[in-house]
Design a protein around this motif. Structure first.
Motif, PDB file in Angstrom:
ATOM      1  N   SER A  12       0.852  -1.190   0.000  1.00  0.00           N
ATOM      2  CA  SER A  12       0.000   0.000   0.000  1.00  0.00           C
ATOM      3  C   SER A  12       0.891   1.245   0.000  1.00  0.00           C
ATOM      4  CB  SER A  12      -0.880   0.023   1.252  1.00  0.00           C
ATOM      5  OG  SER A  12      -0.074   0.226   2.407  1.00  0.00           O
ATOM      6  N   ASN A  13       0.288   2.386  -0.262  1.00  0.00           N
ATOM      7  CA  ASN A  13       1.050   3.641  -0.226  1.00  0.00           C
ATOM      8  C   ASN A  13       1.702   3.838   1.136  1.00  0.00           C
ATOM      9  OD1 ASN A  13       0.236   4.082  -2.827  1.00  0.00           O
ATOM     10  ND2 ASN A  13      -1.084   5.819  -2.360  1.00  0.00           N
ATOM     11  N   ARG A  14       0.972   3.522   2.188  1.00  0.00           N
ATOM     12  CA  ARG A  14       1.511   3.691   3.537  1.00  0.00           C
ATOM     13  C   ARG A  14       2.729   2.788   3.745  1.00  0.00           C
ATOM     14  NH1 ARG A  14       1.204   0.941   7.968  1.00  0.00           N
ATOM     15  NH2 ARG A  14      -0.452  -0.417   7.234  1.00  0.00           N
ATOM     16  N   GLN A  15       2.611   1.534   3.322  1.00  0.00           N
ATOM     17  CA  GLN A  15       3.724   0.588   3.472  1.00  0.00           C
ATOM     18  C   GLN A  15       4.932   1.010   2.651  1.00  0.00           C
ATOM     19  OE1 GLN A  15       1.320  -2.747   2.220  1.00  0.00           O
ATOM     20  NE2 GLN A  15       1.425  -3.683   4.259  1.00  0.00           N
ATOM     21  N   ILE A  16       4.685   1.502   1.436  1.00  0.00           N
ATOM     22  CA  ILE A  16       5.785   1.978   0.591  1.00  0.00           C
ATOM     23  C   ILE A  16       6.458   3.168   1.272  1.00  0.00           C
ATOM     24  CG2 ILE A  16       6.366   3.085  -1.607  1.00  0.00           C
ATOM     25  CD1 ILE A  16       4.048   1.387  -2.840  1.00  0.00           C
ATOM     26  N   GLY A  17       5.655   4.074   1.778  1.00  0.00           N
ATOM     27  CA  GLY A  17       6.193   5.241   2.486  1.00  0.00           C
ATOM     28  C   GLY A  17       7.069   4.856   3.666  1.00  0.00           C
ATOM     29  N   GLU A  18       6.631   3.871   4.427  1.00  0.00           N
ATOM     30  CA  GLU A  18       7.414   3.412   5.574  1.00  0.00           C
ATOM     31  C   GLU A  18       8.749   2.826   5.118  1.00  0.00           C
ATOM     32  OE1 GLU A  18       4.801   0.718   7.606  1.00  0.00           O
ATOM     33  OE2 GLU A  18       3.614   2.357   8.461  1.00  0.00           O
ATOM     34  N   ARG A  19       8.741   2.085   4.028  1.00  0.00           N
ATOM     35  CA  ARG A  19       9.986   1.478   3.516  1.00  0.00           C
ATOM     36  C   ARG A  19      10.962   2.516   2.991  1.00  0.00           C
ATOM     37  NH1 ARG A  19       9.346  -4.321   0.868  1.00  0.00           N
ATOM     38  NH2 ARG A  19       8.104  -5.242   2.519  1.00  0.00           N
ATOM     39  N   LEU A  20      10.413   3.558   2.352  1.00  0.00           N
ATOM     40  CA  LEU A  20      11.264   4.563   1.712  1.00  0.00           C
ATOM     41  C   LEU A  20      11.457   5.811   2.565  1.00  0.00           C
ATOM     42  CD1 LEU A  20       9.918   4.324  -1.954  1.00  0.00           C
ATOM     43  CD2 LEU A  20      11.873   3.140  -0.920  1.00  0.00           C
ATOM     44  N   PHE A  21      10.849   5.820   3.747  1.00  0.00           N
ATOM     45  CA  PHE A  21      10.955   6.947   4.682  1.00  0.00           C
ATOM     46  C   PHE A  21      10.412   8.236   4.075  1.00  0.00           C
ATOM     47  CE2 PHE A  21      14.362   3.912   5.624  1.00  0.00           C
ATOM     48  CZ  PHE A  21      13.981   3.541   6.907  1.00  0.00           C
ATOM     49  N   ILE A  22       9.257   8.110   3.400  1.00  0.00           N
ATOM     50  CA  ILE A  22       8.540   9.256   2.863  1.00  0.00           C
ATOM     51  C   ILE A  22       7.077   9.120   3.261  1.00  0.00           C
ATOM     52  CG2 ILE A  22      10.134   9.638   0.929  1.00  0.00           C
ATOM     53  CD1 ILE A  22       8.227   8.166  -0.916  1.00  0.00           C
ATOM     54  N   SER A  23       6.323  10.183   3.108  1.00  0.00           N
ATOM     55  CA  SER A  23       4.917  10.134   3.513  1.00  0.00           C
ATOM     56  C   SER A  23       4.074   9.359   2.502  1.00  0.00           C
ATOM     57  CB  SER A  23       4.357  11.551   3.653  1.00  0.00           C
ATOM     58  OG  SER A  23       4.118  12.120   2.381  1.00  0.00           O
ATOM     59  N   GLY A  24       2.958   8.860   2.971  1.00  0.00           N
ATOM     60  CA  GLY A  24       2.020   8.173   2.099  1.00  0.00           C
ATOM     61  C   GLY A  24       1.507   9.094   1.005  1.00  0.00           C
ATOM     62  N   LYS A  25       1.367  10.373   1.318  1.00  0.00           N
ATOM     63  CA  LYS A  25       0.924  11.360   0.327  1.00  0.00           C
ATOM     64  C   LYS A  25       1.967  11.509  -0.783  1.00  0.00           C
ATOM     65  CE  LYS A  25      -1.489  14.602  -1.557  1.00  0.00           C
ATOM     66  NZ  LYS A  25      -2.605  14.224  -2.409  1.00  0.00           N
ATOM     67  N   THR A  26       3.242  11.524  -0.413  1.00  0.00           N
ATOM     68  CA  THR A  26       4.314  11.613  -1.410  1.00  0.00           C
ATOM     69  C   THR A  26       4.298  10.374  -2.295  1.00  0.00           C
ATOM     70  OG1 THR A  26       5.668  12.983   0.048  1.00  0.00           O
ATOM     71  CG2 THR A  26       6.816  11.840  -1.731  1.00  0.00           C
ATOM     72  N   VAL A  27       4.070   9.211  -1.684  1.00  0.00           N
ATOM     73  CA  VAL A  27       3.971   7.972  -2.461  1.00  0.00           C
ATOM     74  C   VAL A  27       2.808   8.084  -3.433  1.00  0.00           C
ATOM     75  CG1 VAL A  27       3.526   5.483  -2.371  1.00  0.00           C
ATOM     76  CG2 VAL A  27       4.999   6.552  -0.655  1.00  0.00           C
ATOM     77  N   SER A  28       1.689   8.620  -2.976  1.00  0.00           N
ATOM     78  CA  SER A  28       0.513   8.783  -3.821  1.00  0.00           C
ATOM     79  C   SER A  28       0.839   9.618  -5.053  1.00  0.00           C
ATOM     80  CB  SER A  28      -0.610   9.429  -3.022  1.00  0.00           C
ATOM     81  OG  SER A  28      -1.730   9.665  -3.828  1.00  0.00           O
ATOM     82  N   VAL A  29       1.614  10.679  -4.872  1.00  0.00           N
ATOM     83  CA  VAL A  29       2.018  11.530  -5.994  1.00  0.00           C
ATOM     84  C   VAL A  29       2.889  10.729  -6.962  1.00  0.00           C
ATOM     85  CG1 VAL A  29       3.377  13.559  -6.652  1.00  0.00           C
ATOM     86  CG2 VAL A  29       1.808  13.682  -4.707  1.00  0.00           C
ATOM     87  N   HIS A  30       3.838   9.971  -6.419  1.00  0.00           N
ATOM     88  CA  HIS A  30       4.708   9.150  -7.268  1.00  0.00           C
ATOM     89  C   HIS A  30       3.898   8.118  -8.040  1.00  0.00           C
ATOM     90  CE1 HIS A  30       8.477  10.816  -6.014  1.00  0.00           C
ATOM     91  NE2 HIS A  30       8.349  10.440  -4.764  1.00  0.00           N
ATOM     92  N   VAL A  31       2.955   7.477  -7.377  1.00  0.00           N
ATOM     93  CA  VAL A  31       2.122   6.466  -8.033  1.00  0.00           C
ATOM     94  C   VAL A  31       1.292   7.118  -9.140  1.00  0.00           C
ATOM     95  CG1 VAL A  31       0.192   4.847  -7.724  1.00  0.00           C
ATOM     96  CG2 VAL A  31       2.088   4.870  -6.085  1.00  0.00           C
ATOM     97  N   SER A  32       0.723   8.277  -8.871  1.00  0.00           N
ATOM     98  CA  SER A  32      -0.061   8.989  -9.889  1.00  0.00           C
ATOM     99  C   SER A  32       0.799   9.318 -11.101  1.00  0.00           C
ATOM    100  CB  SER A  32      -0.648  10.280  -9.313  1.00  0.00           C
ATOM    101  OG  SER A  32      -1.609   9.984  -8.335  1.00  0.00           O
ATOM    102  N   ASN A  33       2.038   9.750 -10.855  1.00  0.00           N
ATOM    103  CA  ASN A  33       2.959  10.049 -11.953  1.00  0.00           C
ATOM    104  C   ASN A  33       3.292   8.790 -12.749  1.00  0.00           C
ATOM    105  OD1 ASN A  33       3.070  12.807 -11.389  1.00  0.00           O
ATOM    106  ND2 ASN A  33       4.827  12.588 -10.040  1.00  0.00           N
ATOM    107  N   LEU A  34       3.493   7.678 -12.044  1.00  0.00           N
ATOM    108  CA  LEU A  34       3.768   6.405 -12.721  1.00  0.00           C
ATOM    109  C   LEU A  34       2.600   6.001 -13.616  1.00  0.00           C
ATOM    110  CD1 LEU A  34       5.323   4.253  -9.859  1.00  0.00           C
ATOM    111  CD2 LEU A  34       6.418   4.832 -12.028  1.00  0.00           C
TER     112      LEU A  34
END
Length: 63
Positions: A12-34
């Protein structure tokens, strides 16, 4: 690339954020860009397109 691999691993975005030490919102932006770059409408389609284009290894855990 790392976000795409983790999406392919089913995280999930939250899990990815925890692994990469970024916020879930930042992950959401990256996923949207992908999704936009791959022309995909969802996470599963993005992973499928990435596999077809050779952007992911044979197994999604091939880091």
């Amino acid at each position: 690339e790392e976000v795409l691999r983790l999406v392919a691993d089913g995280l999930s975005n939250r899990q990815i954020g925890e692994r990469l030490f970024i916020s879930g919102k930042t992950v959401s932006v990256h996923v949207s860009n992908l999704l936009a770059k791959l022309g995909a409408t969802g996470r599963a389609e993005a992973v499928t397109v990435a596999h077809r284009r050779g952007l992911l290894g044979v197994g999604s855990d091939a880091h």
